[in-house]
Motif scaffolding. Sequence first.
Motif, mmCIF file in Angstrom:
data_model
loop_
_atom_site.group_PDB
_atom_site.id
_atom_site.type_symbol
_atom_site.label_atom_id
_atom_site.label_comp_id
_atom_site.label_asym_id
_atom_site.label_seq_id
_atom_site.Cartn_x
_atom_site.Cartn_y
_atom_site.Cartn_z
ATOM 1 N N ILE A 129 49.932 88.655 12.709
ATOM 2 C CA ILE A 129 48.919 87.607 12.739
ATOM 3 C C ILE A 129 48.563 87.227 11.302
ATOM 4 O O ILE A 129 48.300 88.088 10.474
ATOM 5 N N PRO A 130 48.572 85.933 10.988
ATOM 6 C CA PRO A 130 48.285 85.515 9.602
ATOM 7 C C PRO A 130 46.837 85.780 9.214
ATOM 8 O O PRO A 130 45.980 85.759 10.087
ATOM 9 N N PRO A 131 46.553 86.028 7.968
ATOM 10 C CA PRO A 131 47.431 86.090 6.810
ATOM 11 C C PRO A 131 48.172 87.411 6.802
ATOM 12 O O PRO A 131 47.582 88.455 6.954
ATOM 13 N N SER A 132 49.443 87.360 6.606
ATOM 14 C CA SER A 132 50.299 88.519 6.711
ATOM 15 C C SER A 132 50.946 88.826 5.366
ATOM 16 O O SER A 132 51.592 87.964 4.782
ATOM 17 N N VAL A 133 50.767 90.046 4.897
ATOM 18 C CA VAL A 133 51.357 90.460 3.629
ATOM 19 C C VAL A 133 52.889 90.388 3.686
ATOM 20 O O VAL A 133 53.517 89.829 2.784
ATOM 21 N N PRO A 134 53.533 90.905 4.759
ATOM 22 C CA PRO A 134 54.996 90.771 4.802
ATOM 23 C C PRO A 134 55.470 89.317 4.850
ATOM 24 O O PRO A 134 56.517 88.998 4.301
ATOM 25 N N ALA A 135 54.711 88.441 5.495
ATOM 26 C CA ALA A 135 55.101 87.030 5.534
ATOM 27 C C ALA A 135 55.045 86.422 4.135
ATOM 28 O O ALA A 135 55.910 85.617 3.770
ATOM 29 N N ILE A 136 54.054 86.799 3.358
ATOM 30 C CA ILE A 136 53.948 86.294 1.986
ATOM 31 C C ILE A 136 55.132 86.788 1.155
ATOM 32 O O ILE A 136 55.772 86.016 0.445
ATOM 33 N N VAL A 160 60.765 80.420 1.490
ATOM 34 C CA VAL A 160 60.411 79.856 2.788
ATOM 35 C C VAL A 160 58.940 79.470 2.735
ATOM 36 O O VAL A 160 58.141 80.136 2.075
ATOM 37 N N SER A 161 58.578 78.417 3.435
ATOM 38 C CA SER A 161 57.191 77.962 3.463
ATOM 39 C C SER A 161 56.285 79.036 4.076
ATOM 40 O O SER A 161 56.461 79.433 5.230
ATOM 41 N N ILE A 162 55.329 79.498 3.298
ATOM 42 C CA ILE A 162 54.418 80.532 3.779
ATOM 43 C C ILE A 162 53.506 79.971 4.857
ATOM 44 O O ILE A 162 53.182 80.659 5.824
ATOM 45 N N GLY A 163 53.122 78.707 4.732
ATOM 46 C CA GLY A 163 52.314 78.072 5.773
ATOM 47 C C GLY A 163 53.034 78.062 7.110
ATOM 48 O O GLY A 163 52.438 78.339 8.154
ATOM 49 N N ILE A 187 49.640 97.281 14.573
ATOM 50 C CA ILE A 187 50.868 96.572 14.204
ATOM 51 C C ILE A 187 50.655 95.062 14.250
ATOM 52 O O ILE A 187 51.467 94.306 13.727
ATOM 53 N N LEU A 188 49.574 94.621 14.828
ATOM 54 C CA LEU A 188 49.285 93.184 14.837
ATOM 55 C C LEU A 188 48.969 92.671 13.434
ATOM 56 O O LEU A 188 49.103 91.481 13.172
ATOM 57 N N GLY A 189 48.560 93.545 12.530
ATOM 58 C CA GLY A 189 48.199 93.152 11.163
ATOM 59 C C GLY A 189 49.266 92.373 10.418
ATOM 60 O O GLY A 189 48.986 91.329 9.848
ATOM 61 N N PRO A 190 50.521 92.839 10.433
ATOM 62 C CA PRO A 190 51.551 92.092 9.710
ATOM 63 C C PRO A 190 52.059 90.849 10.445
ATOM 64 O O PRO A 190 52.829 90.088 9.891
ATOM 65 N N PHE A 220 58.071 87.822 2.226
ATOM 66 C CA PHE A 220 59.293 87.193 2.704
ATOM 67 C C PHE A 220 59.372 85.742 2.244
ATOM 68 O O PHE A 220 60.434 85.269 1.835
ATOM 69 N N GLY A 221 58.252 85.042 2.305
ATOM 70 C CA GLY A 221 58.233 83.648 1.883
ATOM 71 C C GLY A 221 58.570 83.480 0.418
ATOM 72 O O GLY A 221 59.308 82.571 0.033
#
Length: 189
Positions: free
Chosen positions: A148-155, A163-166, A143-146, A157-158
Amino acid sequence: MILLIVVFAVLMIIGAPVGLSLLGSSVAYLVASGYSLQQAFQAFTSAISNSFTLIAVPFFILAASIMNSGGITKKIFDFCNVVVGWVPGGLGHANILSSVVFAGMSGAAIADAGGLGAIELKAMKEQGFDEDFSLAITGASSILGPIIPPSVPAILFGVAGSVSIGKLFIGGIIPGILMAIAMAVLVCI
C-alpha cells in the motif's frame, strides 16, 4: 566473486554485524579487482545525492519511528478497534485495518510489525485470542506496508528501473486492499 563470498562468510561467522560484513566484503572485492576506493565512494555518493526521490525512504522510516515512540500507533489501533471491533473476530479485523492505515503512513513492513505488532499482540492476548493466530494475523497484515502506498520498495524500484513512482503507487492500492479484504475473510472464517 569467491573472495566476496568468503570475506562475507568469515565476517558473519566471527559475529560482525550484517552491514559491516556487506561493506567489508564489497571493499575486499573492489581492492582485489583493482578498483579505486575513492572512485567507488564518489560514484556511490553522487548516485545518492542526485536522486531526490531516494530522500523519501529514510523520512518514511523516521516518521514510523516517531509515531511508535509518540504513542500514535496505539491510538491508530484503538481507533480501528472502535471501527471494526464489533465484527466477529473484531481484534483480528482491527489488526488488519490498523496495518492498512499504518502502511499508508510508513511504507515499510518492519515499521508496522515493530510498532503496531506489540500493541496488537498484547490486546489480542488480553482478549483470549490464540497466540498462534495472533502472531499469524500480525505478521500477515504487516506485509501490507510495502504494497500500500507510500511504499519504500516501490520507491527503490522506481528509482532503479526508471519507472514512474506515481504509477507504482497507484498500482499498489488495489492489490493492498484486496489482500486486506482476503485477510479479513479468513479472520471471519
